[in-house]
Design an enzyme around this catalytic site. Structure first.
Site, PDB file in Angstrom:
ATOM      1  N   SER A 196      67.510 -31.528 -44.022  1.00  0.00           N
ATOM      2  CA  SER A 196      69.189 -30.808 -44.097  1.00  0.00           C
ATOM      3  C   SER A 196      70.175 -31.880 -43.465  1.00  0.00           C
ATOM      4  O   SER A 196      69.699 -32.764 -42.384  1.00  0.00           O
ATOM      5  CB  SER A 196      69.123 -29.625 -43.464  1.00  0.00           C
ATOM      6  OG  SER A 196      68.060 -28.740 -43.972  1.00  0.00           O
TER       7      SER A 196
HETATM    8  N1  SAM Z   1      64.296 -28.001 -41.873  1.00  0.00           N
HETATM    9  C1  SAM Z   1      63.715 -28.816 -42.742  1.00  0.00           C
HETATM   10  C2  SAM Z   1      63.741 -30.285 -41.956  1.00  0.00           C
HETATM   11  O1  SAM Z   1      64.396 -30.188 -40.919  1.00  0.00           O
HETATM   12  O2  SAM Z   1      63.623 -31.106 -42.333  1.00  0.00           O
HETATM   13  C3  SAM Z   1      64.429 -28.882 -43.916  1.00  0.00           C
HETATM   14  C4  SAM Z   1      63.914 -27.793 -44.723  1.00  0.00           C
HETATM   15  S1  SAM Z   1      64.123 -27.846 -46.393  1.00  0.00           S
HETATM   16  C5  SAM Z   1      65.935 -27.545 -46.733  1.00  0.00           C
HETATM   17  C6  SAM Z   1      63.366 -26.437 -46.989  1.00  0.00           C
HETATM   18  C7  SAM Z   1      61.866 -26.437 -46.674  1.00  0.00           C
HETATM   19  O3  SAM Z   1      61.501 -24.992 -46.965  1.00  0.00           O
HETATM   20  C8  SAM Z   1      61.047 -27.170 -47.844  1.00  0.00           C
HETATM   21  O4  SAM Z   1      60.299 -28.140 -47.037  1.00  0.00           O
HETATM   22  C9  SAM Z   1      60.432 -26.163 -48.662  1.00  0.00           C
HETATM   23  O5  SAM Z   1      59.185 -26.662 -49.093  1.00  0.00           O
HETATM   24  C10 SAM Z   1      60.336 -25.180 -47.581  1.00  0.00           C
HETATM   25  N2  SAM Z   1      60.207 -23.615 -48.033  1.00  0.00           N
HETATM   26  C11 SAM Z   1      60.502 -22.918 -49.145  1.00  0.00           C
HETATM   27  N3  SAM Z   1      59.938 -21.731 -49.370  1.00  0.00           N
HETATM   28  C12 SAM Z   1      59.171 -21.860 -48.279  1.00  0.00           C
HETATM   29  C13 SAM Z   1      58.356 -20.458 -47.726  1.00  0.00           C
HETATM   30  N4  SAM Z   1      58.087 -19.432 -48.379  1.00  0.00           N
HETATM   31  N5  SAM Z   1      57.660 -20.633 -46.521  1.00  0.00           N
HETATM   32  C14 SAM Z   1      57.686 -21.804 -45.953  1.00  0.00           C
HETATM   33  N6  SAM Z   1      58.628 -23.089 -46.302  1.00  0.00           N
HETATM   34  C15 SAM Z   1      59.219 -22.869 -47.435  1.00  0.00           C
END
Ligand code: SAM
Length: 236
Positions: free
Chosen positions: A62
């Protein structure tokens, strides 16, 4: 390319402080976590730009400001147990780990859970515990949590997560019926059955996919880079 510490300090001043994030703990954490260690090698030169960047699995790390803004909204004082859903690169988990005591972080893509583990190991964050799973179920055995940060956009607020929040605890989560545009919401649990909801900002996150999130199939459409909303970007 070299002087990341200086770039990081400038990022905190120009992208974060200037947009009114004023919690000292958050500013300090953002000035400390080396974002360049949480992006693929070829993107290191861009690691202090004011935007999300691609990470493996078609996902994103992000924008620094949105991480700071969301963490500030949790109003952590130090010593808390925090759950993060959507660990991605591990960057936001590292920021949380600078402030809180223990971070339980869930990522649904195995490749990314490993990427986050590797990044957190090399940067020395020992208080982040990563699980490769569907985070919409939460992490019941480790709960209840003082705070929950959801880093992907949910269609609705998963009840499983609401139930794993301590009374007095806060959850920050992007929610919306559009897969790529959400309202950033803060939930405060007031009692067993009582929650307060506040709408904080318009945001754009990749979808939260899982049992209590979006279903996976429509996700195959195409990769769109999410960004923090224009409304908010104009808020200098
Ligand atoms: N917080 C992260 C960082 O600092 O790099 C960025 C997050 S990215 C915007 C969103 C993440 O949520 C992705 O890696 C995606 O695979 C994960 N995601 C989506 N659905 C999910 C779920 N049900 N459980 C866990 N992770 C999930």
């Amino acid at each position: 390319m070299g002087n990341y510490k200086e770039k990081r300090q400038l990022m905190v001043e120009e992208q974060i402080f200037m947009r009114n994030v004023r919690d000292e703990k958050v500013l300090h954490a953002m000035a400390k976590v080396p974002r360049e260690e949480f992006v693929p090698d070829e993107l290191k030169p861009y690691s202090y730009e004011d935007r999300p960047l691609p990470i493996p699995g078609g996902q994103t790390i992000s924008q620094p400001y949105i991480v700071a803004y969301m963490v500030e909204a949790l109003a952590l004082r130090g010593g808390e147990k925090v759950l993060e859903i959507g660990t991605g690169s591990g960057y936001a988990a590292a920021v949380l780990a600078e402030i809180a005591a223990e971070i339980y972080a869930i990522e649904r893509i195995g490749q990314l859970a490993n990427f986050a583990k590797k990044n957190l190991l090399k940067t020395g964050y020992k208080n982040v515990h990563i699980k490769h799973a569907d985070g919409t179920n939460g992490w019941q055995e480790k709960g209840p949590f003082d705070a929950i940060l959801v880093s992907a956009g949910a269609p609705t607020i998963p009840k499983s997560l609401l139930r794993q929040l301590k009374i007095g605890g806060k959850m920050v989560i992007p929610v919306g019926s559009n897969r790529l545009a959400q309202e950033l919401v803060r939930i405060i649990r007031k009692s067993d059955d009582d929650y307060i909801r506040e709408d904080l900002a318009d945001v754009r996150f990749v979808p939260l996919i899982g049992k209590y999130g979006w279903n996976n199939e429509e996700q195959k459409l195409k990769h769109i880079q999410p960004e923090f909303s224009k409304k908010h970007m104009n808020n200098y």
